[in-house]
Design a protein around this motif. Sequence first.
Motif, PDB file in Angstrom:
ATOM      1  N   LYS A   1       1.005   9.182  -6.837  1.00  0.00           N
ATOM      2  CA  LYS A   1      -0.064   9.432  -5.871  1.00  0.00           C
ATOM      3  C   LYS A   1      -0.739   8.149  -5.410  1.00  0.00           C
ATOM      4  CE  LYS A   1      -4.584  11.751  -5.489  1.00  0.00           C
ATOM      5  NZ  LYS A   1      -5.466  10.576  -5.492  1.00  0.00           N
ATOM      6  N   GLU A   2      -1.137   7.317  -6.347  1.00  0.00           N
ATOM      7  CA  GLU A   2      -1.878   6.105  -5.984  1.00  0.00           C
ATOM      8  C   GLU A   2      -1.015   5.120  -5.200  1.00  0.00           C
ATOM      9  OE1 GLU A   2      -3.844   7.987  -9.485  1.00  0.00           O
ATOM     10  OE2 GLU A   2      -1.781   7.435  -8.993  1.00  0.00           O
TER      11      GLU A   2
ATOM     12  N   GLU B   1      -0.896   6.543  -1.602  1.00  0.00           N
ATOM     13  CA  GLU B   1      -2.115   6.410  -0.812  1.00  0.00           C
ATOM     14  C   GLU B   1      -2.443   4.951  -0.479  1.00  0.00           C
ATOM     15  OE1 GLU B   1      -4.853   8.633  -3.163  1.00  0.00           O
ATOM     16  OE2 GLU B   1      -5.209   7.028  -4.605  1.00  0.00           O
TER      17      GLU B   1
ATOM     18  N   GLU C   1      -9.174   8.528  -2.282  1.00  0.00           N
ATOM     19  CA  GLU C   1      -9.435   9.950  -2.056  1.00  0.00           C
ATOM     20  C   GLU C   1     -10.894  10.290  -2.317  1.00  0.00           C
ATOM     21  OE1 GLU C   1      -7.990  14.443  -3.385  1.00  0.00           O
ATOM     22  OE2 GLU C   1      -7.272  12.708  -4.511  1.00  0.00           O
TER      23      GLU C   1
ATOM     24  N   SER D   1     -13.315  12.023   0.376  1.00  0.00           N
ATOM     25  CA  SER D   1     -13.650  13.415   0.042  1.00  0.00           C
ATOM     26  C   SER D   1     -15.149  13.629  -0.075  1.00  0.00           C
ATOM     27  CB  SER D   1     -12.978  13.822  -1.266  1.00  0.00           C
ATOM     28  OG  SER D   1     -11.577  13.752  -1.169  1.00  0.00           O
TER      29      SER D   1
ATOM     30  N   MET E   1      -2.266  11.993   4.277  1.00  0.00           N
ATOM     31  CA  MET E   1      -2.714  12.273   2.910  1.00  0.00           C
ATOM     32  C   MET E   1      -3.122  13.731   2.702  1.00  0.00           C
ATOM     33  SD  MET E   1      -2.328   9.436   1.275  1.00  0.00           S
ATOM     34  CE  MET E   1      -0.930   9.066   2.340  1.00  0.00           C
ATOM     35  N   VAL E   2      -3.714  14.358   3.735  1.00  0.00           N
ATOM     36  CA  VAL E   2      -4.366  15.656   3.560  1.00  0.00           C
ATOM     37  C   VAL E   2      -3.496  16.834   3.966  1.00  0.00           C
ATOM     38  CG1 VAL E   2      -6.297  17.093   4.368  1.00  0.00           C
ATOM     39  CG2 VAL E   2      -6.663  14.660   3.828  1.00  0.00           C
TER      40      VAL E   2
ATOM     41  N   TRP F   1      -4.035  15.031  -1.068  1.00  0.00           N
ATOM     42  CA  TRP F   1      -5.495  15.067  -1.231  1.00  0.00           C
ATOM     43  C   TRP F   1      -5.955  16.506  -1.015  1.00  0.00           C
ATOM     44  CZ3 TRP F   1      -7.803  10.276   1.789  1.00  0.00           C
ATOM     45  CH2 TRP F   1      -7.361   9.094   1.177  1.00  0.00           C
TER      46      TRP F   1
END
Length: 254
Positions: free
Chosen positions: A37-38, A41, A119, A123, A174-175, A187
């Motif tokens: 994930k990291e 992103e 994120e 967020s 990402m979303v 995300w």
Amino acid sequence: MNQAQLKAFLDEKVIQYNCTDFIETDPIQIPHRFTKKEDIEIAGFLTATIAWGNRKSIITNAEKILYFLEQSPYDFVLNASEKEIKSLSPFVHRTFNAIDFQYFITALQHLYKNYGGLEAIFSNHSTKTDTQRAIHEFKATFFSLPHLIRTQKHVSDPLKNSAAKRLNMYLRWMVRQDLAGVDFGIWNNISSSALSCPLDVHSGNVARKLGILKRKQNDGKALAELDSALRLLDPEDPVKYDFALFGLGAFEKF
């Protein structure tokens, strides 16, 4: 064409372009090289940052970024020493130069060590219907360390009437929950309904030809106008139409 015909036409174009073949020629291929994930992103954020101009050049220079980050974006960002950050000095992409790149890595390190990462920043300031204030707040946090003023131009601010094309594209990556395998959807704390279309020359021109955008400039006011039109077509996933508008403009010269 009427609203129903417009929706049918654009839905068909979404299906045509929102597919894995799209990845081959698009900068989104860079974060697709990772599974963590990291890594996704961070690679996505840095790629989106330099995503203006020729797409081939963007991809080439994004690959150079990965080289400088030793093909491990998150590990490099988290653990880079001052000396290692200074070693990034040969990189340049158009007006994004070594000083900018070095600050971006320093700022990302600060975000991951003190704010919970990318994120978390976005967020915390997003709502169910809007991510533009979140981009504004992200910029404020990102530039909270000492920096040259010139570096700020590489992160747009929607509250200053910018369309913030690159960051809206990044948020889409990402979303958005994308069953076609293009966008990542990693995300989960931001709603796809809040996303805004990455407004650029292609999407703007096509939107005007289709009559869903009247404003001539590609700025924040134009983005709000386009978002309103796209949310009427699909309130849950309005940004999917970016594939249709961009594809019609870039590939079909609509």
